[in-house]
Design a protein around this motif. Structure first.
Motif, PDB file in Angstrom:
ATOM      1  N   ASP A 110       0.822  -1.208   0.000  1.00 32.70           N
ATOM      2  CA  ASP A 110       0.000   0.000   0.000  1.00 32.70           C
ATOM      3  C   ASP A 110       0.854   1.255   0.000  1.00 32.70           C
ATOM      4  O   ASP A 110       0.554   2.226  -0.712  1.00 32.70           O
ATOM      5  N   SER A 142      -7.661  -0.947  -1.119  1.00 39.25           N
ATOM      6  CA  SER A 142      -8.673  -0.804  -0.080  1.00 39.25           C
ATOM      7  C   SER A 142      -9.335   0.562  -0.246  1.00 39.25           C
ATOM      8  O   SER A 142      -8.767   1.478  -0.859  1.00 39.25           O
ATOM      9  N   ASP A 143     -10.539   0.712   0.286  1.00 32.30           N
ATOM     10  CA  ASP A 143     -11.187   2.028   0.232  1.00 32.30           C
ATOM     11  C   ASP A 143     -10.373   3.055   1.006  1.00 32.30           C
ATOM     12  O   ASP A 143     -10.336   4.236   0.643  1.00 32.30           O
ATOM     13  N   GLU A 144      -9.717   2.613   2.058  1.00 35.46           N
ATOM     14  CA  GLU A 144      -8.892   3.535   2.849  1.00 35.46           C
ATOM     15  C   GLU A 144      -7.721   4.065   2.026  1.00 35.46           C
ATOM     16  O   GLU A 144      -7.398   5.262   2.091  1.00 35.46           O
ATOM     17  N   HIS A 146      -7.681   4.285  -1.254  1.00 37.62           N
ATOM     18  CA  HIS A 146      -8.295   5.216  -2.208  1.00 37.62           C
ATOM     19  C   HIS A 146      -8.513   6.578  -1.550  1.00 37.62           C
ATOM     20  O   HIS A 146      -8.300   7.623  -2.176  1.00 37.62           O
ATOM     21  N   GLY A 147      -8.949   6.569  -0.302  1.00 36.00           N
ATOM     22  CA  GLY A 147      -9.181   7.822   0.387  1.00 36.00           C
ATOM     23  C   GLY A 147      -7.908   8.636   0.551  1.00 36.00           C
ATOM     24  O   GLY A 147      -7.925   9.866   0.385  1.00 36.00           O
ATOM     25  N   ARG A 148      -6.798   7.982   0.858  1.00 37.61           N
ATOM     26  CA  ARG A 148      -5.508   8.687   0.985  1.00 37.61           C
ATOM     27  C   ARG A 148      -5.078   9.282  -0.358  1.00 37.61           C
ATOM     28  O   ARG A 148      -4.684  10.446  -0.453  1.00 37.61           O
ATOM     29  N   ARG A 176     -19.791   3.656   0.390  1.00 38.25           N
ATOM     30  CA  ARG A 176     -18.645   3.480   1.296  1.00 38.25           C
ATOM     31  C   ARG A 176     -17.413   4.184   0.767  1.00 38.25           C
ATOM     32  O   ARG A 176     -16.665   4.817   1.511  1.00 38.25           O
ATOM     33  N   LEU A 180     -15.171   8.270   1.886  1.00 36.57           N
ATOM     34  CA  LEU A 180     -13.751   8.388   2.208  1.00 36.57           C
ATOM     35  C   LEU A 180     -12.975   9.288   1.249  1.00 36.57           C
ATOM     36  O   LEU A 180     -11.772   9.496   1.442  1.00 36.57           O
TER      37      LEU A 180
END
Length: 297
Positions: A110, A142-144, A146-148, A176, A180
């Motif tokens: 990641d 991960s969606d997280e 993508h959020g970053r 979801r 984010l």
């Protein structure tokens, strides 16, 4: 730029080079149909098989003949150094945006993927679309993450793979992700069998393989979904189930390249070796579908 139908054409080629005239025929077809944007050098455009010079050439051709339709150019490569060079070429050619997948031979972490987008986004003067395509990159966002990434400079869209078949589950999946990411970053669906479902679930744009060859058919699905006629979009997509079945079995690139050959829009062979188009029974099935399926002429 990041809404409606973004059509991804083939880059017709053989082992001697790019078939410029065939490529321009495809671009003209997209322009005349009224697509919202063109995605040059995506996976359908065989970007990873081309040299830097060939990619710069294809980008220039697409942009020069798009007649004002925004063109997004794929810049994925194994090394950050090469991605930066490709981004520079795309911007010099006049690209409206760039598309970046985390291409790698070694499985990336990641943090390595974030570092890729951080390095590239800070060098850009045009928007960037994040290309989430685990079937080819073997990296799962991960969606997280993508959020970053979505908070980096110039990031304006995320191209996600398919959504769940259940409409409520599909909508929940998109929501979801939206929770984010910043509001200025759009969500786009890919995996053409999921196009209608993704748009009905709230995606802003369909990044489409078949849109690059059959834009009228794909526009009808897109417009129905975005106009609130979700059932009609699903109905129109269901009519293409024979095509989706071939996509699942042989991969969308082989199928759409075969369709382009059958329709006489490109000269065979049109894929870079060792890739080949369909033959035998699979090609006959596709030809029958194209004859009876009501696709663009």
């Amino acid at each position: 730029m990041f809404s409606g139908l973004s059509a991804f054409p083939l880059t017709p080629m053989n082992e001697t080079g790019i078939d410029e005239q065939a490529f321009l025929r495809l671009i003209k077809r997209l322009v005349e149909s009224g697509v919202d944007s063109i995605g040059a050098l995506g996976s359908t455009g065989s970007y990873v098989y081309l040299s830097r010079a060939e990619r710069a050439y294809v980008a220039r051709l697409a942009i020069e003949h798009a007649e004002g339709v925004p063109v997004m150019v794929g810049i994925g490569a194994l090394r950050v150094r090469d991605v930066l060079d490709l981004a520079e070429d795309a911007q010099k050619a006049g690209a409206s945006a760039v598309l970046l997948a985390p291409v790698s031979y070694q499985k990336l972490t990641d943090d390595e993927v974030f570092g890729l987008y951080e390095s590239v986004s800070r060098s850009l003067s045009v928007p960037l679309c994040v290309y989430d395509n685990p079937s080819t990159t073997h990296f799962v966002f991960s969606d997280e993450l993508h959020g970053r990434i979505a908070r980096l400079p110039q990031v304006r869209s995320i191209k996600i793979p398919g959504v769940p078949e259940d409409p409520l589950a599909a909508k929940a999946r998109v929501e979801r992700l939206r929770a984010l990411i910043p509001s200025h970053v759009t969500v786009g669906i890919s995996g053409d069998a999921f196009g209608a479902a993704g748009l009905n679930a709230g995606c802003d744009v369909w990044y489409s393989v078949i849109g690059g060859l059959f834009p009228k058919t794909t526009l009808a699905i897109t417009r129905a979904a975005l106009d609130g006629q979700g059932n009609e979009a699903v109905r129109l997509s269901a009519r293409l189930e024979s095509l989706w079945a071939l996509f699942r079995q042989y991969g969308s690139l082989r199928v759409i390249a075969s369709a382009a050959e059958i329709q006489g829009l490109v000269n065979p062979p049109c894929l870079p070796l060792p890739l080949t188009t369909l033959n035998g029974n699979a090609r006959r099935q596709l030809a029958e579908f194209l004859t009876d399926g009501g696709m663009d002429e």
